[in-house]
Design a protein around this motif. Structure first.
Motif, PDB file in Angstrom:
ATOM      1  N   ALA A 229       0.958  -1.374  -0.085  1.00 50.67           N
ATOM      2  CA  ALA A 229      -0.028  -0.234   0.110  1.00 50.67           C
ATOM      3  C   ALA A 229       0.928   1.233   0.009  1.00 50.67           C
ATOM      4  O   ALA A 229       1.894   1.400   0.931  1.00 50.67           O
TER       5      ALA A 229
ATOM      6  N   THR B  84      -1.918  -1.713   6.510  1.00 49.07           N
ATOM      7  CA  THR B  84      -2.760  -3.011   5.806  1.00 49.07           C
ATOM      8  C   THR B  84      -2.936  -4.121   7.247  1.00 49.07           C
ATOM      9  O   THR B  84      -3.455  -5.089   6.825  1.00 49.07           O
TER      10      THR B  84
ATOM     11  N   GLY C  33      -7.308   3.779  -2.778  1.00 49.19           N
ATOM     12  CA  GLY C  33      -7.046   2.506  -1.802  1.00 49.19           C
ATOM     13  C   GLY C  33      -6.385   2.658  -0.486  1.00 49.19           C
ATOM     14  O   GLY C  33      -7.045   2.309   0.590  1.00 49.19           O
TER      15      GLY C  33
ATOM     16  N   TYR D 251      -4.755  -5.852  -0.334  1.00 48.52           N
ATOM     17  CA  TYR D 251      -4.843  -4.636  -1.469  1.00 48.52           C
ATOM     18  C   TYR D 251      -4.477  -4.774  -2.695  1.00 48.52           C
ATOM     19  O   TYR D 251      -3.533  -5.783  -2.796  1.00 48.52           O
TER      20      TYR D 251
END
Length: 212
Positions: free
Chosen positions: A12, A18, A51, A70
């Protein structure tokens, strides 16, 4: 013809978490999926911001222990479907959140991919998000966001811009933990100062379940 392989999991960007939450929470461990749908982000033309915005929301709002998968894919329906199937069926996500690809442009096919992999649709989520967004921009009516159920997981489409994500997700998420609970998924506890999840009184935990 075999289905396209799901995209590999990237790190990410922007230092977005995460995983998070606390084992002291009354909630169960939960696995979330975050799927950014964007031709340019998937090609590396620009860094995905949407995201990571969802991941940061989870970091602020979810008290239960959680971990996220992700993904970033192009605006190709087959690729979106493959990623959604992988996130639910293989990675075991109880909640998959997509961002991008929900408008009327020819390559905006996230709602179609979502419907294709779901057994039942949850149109109320799209209706709620459009109602929220209409308070800010008249073009909210152009959004085709939807949500649906695959197995015991909820898949929900969010807008493509970080600002719009927080405007809508902070409100919509209030009902998501109970939806996941009704699907026989994990009990998701939220941080009430950020999002006060709603459950009927008889479905609320007052103590952590005893270990099996």
């Amino acid at each position: 013809m075999s289905a396209p392989a799901a995209a590999a999991a990237p790190a990410a960007p922007g230092g977005a978490p995460t995983s998070g939450g606390s084992t002291d929470s009354l909630g169960d461990p939960a696995r979330f999926g975050v799927l950014t749908v964007s031709d340019r982000a998937s090609a590396g033309v620009y860094e995905d911001l949407s995201g990571p915005a969802i991941l940061r929301f989870f970091g602020e709002a979810v008290a239960s222990p959680w971990a996220a998968e992700y993904r970033v894919v192009a605006d190709e329906q087959a690729d979106i479907e493959a990623a959604l199937i992988d996130l639910v069926d293989v990675q075991g996500c109880c909640l998959v959140v997509t961002t991008g690809g929900t408008g009327p442009a020819p390559r905006d096919v996230t709602p179609e991919a979502t419907e294709a992999v779901c057994s039942r649709m949850m149109p109320g989520y799209g209706e709620q998000m459009r109602a929220i967004s209409l308070k800010y921009v008249p073009t909210a009516v152009l959004s085709r966001q939807t949500a649906g159920i695959r197995g015991r997981a909820l898949i929900i489409n969010l807008p493509g811009k970080p600002k719009s994500i927080r405007e809508t997700f902070d409100e919509v998420f209030k009902s998501i933990p109970y939806c996941v609970q009704l699907l026989e998924g994990p009990y998701i506890e939220t941080v009430p100062e950020v999002v006060a999840a709603f459950r009927p009184p008889n479905d609320r935990r007052t103590a952590k379940p005893a270990a099996a």
